[in-house]
Design a protein around this motif. Structure first.
Motif, mmCIF file in Angstrom:
data_model
loop_
_atom_site.group_PDB
_atom_site.id
_atom_site.type_symbol
_atom_site.label_atom_id
_atom_site.label_comp_id
_atom_site.label_asym_id
_atom_site.label_seq_id
_atom_site.Cartn_x
_atom_site.Cartn_y
_atom_site.Cartn_z
ATOM 1 N N PRO A 80 0.851 -1.183 -0.098
ATOM 2 C CA PRO A 80 -0.016 -0.164 -0.066
ATOM 3 C C PRO A 80 0.800 1.226 -0.032
ATOM 4 C CG PRO A 80 -0.781 -1.819 1.703
ATOM 5 C CD PRO A 80 0.641 -2.051 1.253
ATOM 6 N N ALA A 81 2.017 1.149 0.523
ATOM 7 C CA ALA A 81 2.952 2.386 0.494
ATOM 8 C C ALA A 81 4.237 2.179 -0.093
ATOM 9 C CB ALA A 81 3.099 2.760 2.072
ATOM 10 N N PRO A 82 4.522 2.244 -1.411
ATOM 11 C CA PRO A 82 5.577 1.731 -1.933
ATOM 12 C C PRO A 82 6.527 3.226 -1.985
ATOM 13 C CG PRO A 82 3.939 2.186 -3.782
ATOM 14 C CD PRO A 82 3.140 2.137 -2.273
ATOM 15 N N ASP A 83 7.713 3.182 -1.668
ATOM 16 C CA ASP A 83 8.723 4.046 -2.050
ATOM 17 C C ASP A 83 9.077 4.284 -3.481
ATOM 18 O OD1 ASP A 83 9.188 4.627 0.667
ATOM 19 O OD2 ASP A 83 9.690 2.616 0.735
ATOM 20 N N ILE A 84 8.967 3.255 -4.135
ATOM 21 C CA ILE A 84 9.440 3.107 -5.660
ATOM 22 C C ILE A 84 8.430 2.460 -6.612
ATOM 23 C CG2 ILE A 84 11.184 1.822 -7.159
ATOM 24 C CD1 ILE A 84 13.051 2.111 -4.619
ATOM 25 N N LYS A 128 4.186 11.717 -1.199
ATOM 26 C CA LYS A 128 4.383 12.887 -0.866
ATOM 27 C C LYS A 128 4.229 13.038 0.802
ATOM 28 C CE LYS A 128 1.743 15.405 -4.311
ATOM 29 N NZ LYS A 128 0.617 16.182 -5.018
ATOM 30 N N GLU A 129 3.521 12.320 1.249
ATOM 31 C CA GLU A 129 3.692 12.204 2.960
ATOM 32 C C GLU A 129 4.898 11.954 3.398
ATOM 33 O OE1 GLU A 129 0.477 9.637 4.005
ATOM 34 O OE2 GLU A 129 -1.108 10.814 3.483
ATOM 35 N N ARG A 130 5.633 11.083 2.737
ATOM 36 C CA ARG A 130 6.878 10.549 3.529
ATOM 37 C C ARG A 130 7.981 11.453 2.724
ATOM 38 N NH1 ARG A 130 3.973 6.175 1.923
ATOM 39 N NH2 ARG A 130 5.052 5.906 -0.069
ATOM 40 N N GLY A 131 7.852 12.230 1.977
ATOM 41 C CA GLY A 131 8.823 13.075 1.224
ATOM 42 C C GLY A 131 9.815 12.469 0.388
ATOM 43 N N PHE A 132 9.488 11.334 -0.086
ATOM 44 C CA PHE A 132 10.470 10.451 -0.902
ATOM 45 C C PHE A 132 9.707 9.533 -1.679
ATOM 46 C CE2 PHE A 132 12.546 6.744 -2.156
ATOM 47 C CZ PHE A 132 14.128 7.194 -2.322
ATOM 48 N N PRO A 173 8.964 19.183 -5.771
ATOM 49 C CA PRO A 173 9.077 19.796 -4.780
ATOM 50 C C PRO A 173 8.933 18.884 -3.293
ATOM 51 C CG PRO A 173 7.898 21.264 -5.939
ATOM 52 C CD PRO A 173 8.064 19.968 -6.580
ATOM 53 N N HIS A 174 8.360 17.577 -3.621
ATOM 54 C CA HIS A 174 7.937 16.708 -2.682
ATOM 55 C C HIS A 174 8.938 15.578 -2.389
ATOM 56 C CE1 HIS A 174 4.089 18.675 -2.261
ATOM 57 N NE2 HIS A 174 3.923 18.639 -3.829
ATOM 58 N N GLY A 175 10.147 15.561 -3.120
ATOM 59 C CA GLY A 175 11.095 14.748 -3.160
ATOM 60 C C GLY A 175 10.849 13.320 -3.986
ATOM 61 N N ILE A 176 9.885 13.709 -4.933
ATOM 62 C CA ILE A 176 9.608 12.564 -5.934
ATOM 63 C C ILE A 176 10.261 12.953 -7.149
ATOM 64 C CG2 ILE A 176 7.493 11.292 -6.889
ATOM 65 C CD1 ILE A 176 5.803 12.340 -4.782
ATOM 66 N N THR A 177 10.708 11.731 -7.753
ATOM 67 C CA THR A 177 11.574 11.834 -9.131
ATOM 68 C C THR A 177 10.644 11.071 -10.051
ATOM 69 O OG1 THR A 177 13.100 10.307 -9.084
ATOM 70 C CG2 THR A 177 13.633 12.566 -8.180
ATOM 71 N N VAL A 178 10.262 11.424 -11.182
ATOM 72 C CA VAL A 178 9.984 10.372 -12.457
ATOM 73 C C VAL A 178 10.735 10.645 -13.729
ATOM 74 C CG1 VAL A 178 7.879 10.194 -13.970
ATOM 75 C CG2 VAL A 178 7.645 11.272 -11.546
ATOM 76 N N ASN A 179 11.270 9.634 -14.056
ATOM 77 C CA ASN A 179 12.215 9.249 -15.216
ATOM 78 C C ASN A 179 11.774 8.233 -16.190
ATOM 79 O OD1 ASN A 179 14.320 11.536 -14.684
ATOM 80 N ND2 ASN A 179 14.267 10.337 -12.676
ATOM 81 N N CYS A 236 16.463 5.198 -8.639
ATOM 82 C CA CYS A 236 15.567 5.259 -7.744
ATOM 83 C C CYS A 236 16.610 5.475 -6.425
ATOM 84 C CB CYS A 236 15.312 3.736 -7.682
ATOM 85 S SG CYS A 236 14.205 3.057 -8.948
ATOM 86 N N SER A 237 17.900 5.589 -6.361
ATOM 87 C CA SER A 237 18.660 5.616 -5.541
ATOM 88 C C SER A 237 18.567 7.133 -4.648
ATOM 89 C CB SER A 237 20.179 5.483 -5.876
ATOM 90 O OG SER A 237 20.814 6.653 -6.613
#
Length: 259
Positions: A80-84, A128-132, A173-179, A236-237
């Motif tokens: 439910p809460a993936p970082d990646i 967003k909530e986790r900032g990553f 701005p939320h620490g999320i990258t999309v590539n 992802c690092s």
């Protein structure tokens, strides 16, 4: 290099074989807990067993079609809460554009455009909530150059690229990258199927077709899932937080461009 991913949770779509599996292996090596996905339960279970034995991380498997709502719900229930999130899916089969009817075009669009967008929509609030957050979409070199018979796949993946070009900047701005990772000619089942098709059309052997296509690549070889996966893991690092909105070719120099 320590990628800073130990204990992170990753969903890797279509990861029982090929490039998706390469990404799953590299993330497991970096210490991520994984949710694997594929349609063939037997192959998926074998992949899970092998990666668990090699890397000692927690791995779940979800045998489902990620293009369906039920398949997506199953993935998100397992994690439910993936970082990646690594978006990957099989594309439409090779077909002349004149033979594509409405149903085929809609199915291809769902596979390679709608599905990854839906999954991104689902995972972004928690990131967003986790900032990553790290989102990597496996698209194709065909986003930049045409490949005969893959017009539908190319169009859907190019649409995803354009759609996310603005989205990624909203998420930065939320620490999320999309590539996006754009594979060229990688030594996968899909590429080998193309050899067979070209051999039948040209009257040559598959070995001749393979050798000719390899010779056209400046690196003089096809790519492999292992090196592709390592590139994905780097994106992802913790070291790649300043890289977003990029289309990264992995093609051995096949696409001729200066910029």
């Amino acid at each position: 290099m320590d990628l800073g991913l130990k204990g992170k949770k990753a969903i890797v779509c279509a990861s029982s074989r090929g490039l998706g599996r390469g990404c799953a292996e590299a993330l497991a090596e970096a210490g991520c807990d994984l949710v694997l996905n594929g349609r063939d339960e037997k192959v998926l279970a074998a992949t899970q067993s092998e990666l668990e034995e090699r890397f000692g991380v927690s791995i779940q498997r979800v045998a489902a079609d990620v293009s369906t709502r039920a398949g997506q719900d199953a993935l998100l229930s397992a994690c439910p809460a993936p970082d990646i999130l690594v978006n990957n899916n099989g594309g439409p089969p090779r077909r002349d554009f004149a033979d594509l009817d409405r149903d085929a075009m809609l199915e291809g669009t769902i596979q390679n455009f709608v599905t990854p967008v839906e999954l991104i929509q689902a995972v972004v609030p928690g990131m967003k909530e986790r900032g990553f957050g790290r989102i990597v979409n496996i698209t194709s070199i065909s986003v930049k150059m045409p490949i005969e018979g893959l017009d539908l796949s190319s169009g859907a993946r190019a649409s995803l690229t354009a759609f996310l070009a603005g989205v990624c900047r909203q998420l930065a701005p939320h620490g999320i990258t999309v590539n996006n990772l754009l594979p060229g000619k990688m030594d996968t089942d899909r590429l080998r199927g193309g050899f067979e098709r070209s051999a039948k059309l040209s009257g040559r052997s598959k070995e001749e077709v393979r050798a000719q296509q390899a010779a056209e690549i400046p690196a003089r070889r096809f790519g492999n899932a292992e090196e592709f996966g390592q590139a994905c893991a780097f994106l992802c690092s913790q070291h790649a937080g300043y890289i977003t909105g990029q289309n990264i070719l992995m093609d051995g120099g096949l696409f001729p461009a200066a910029f």
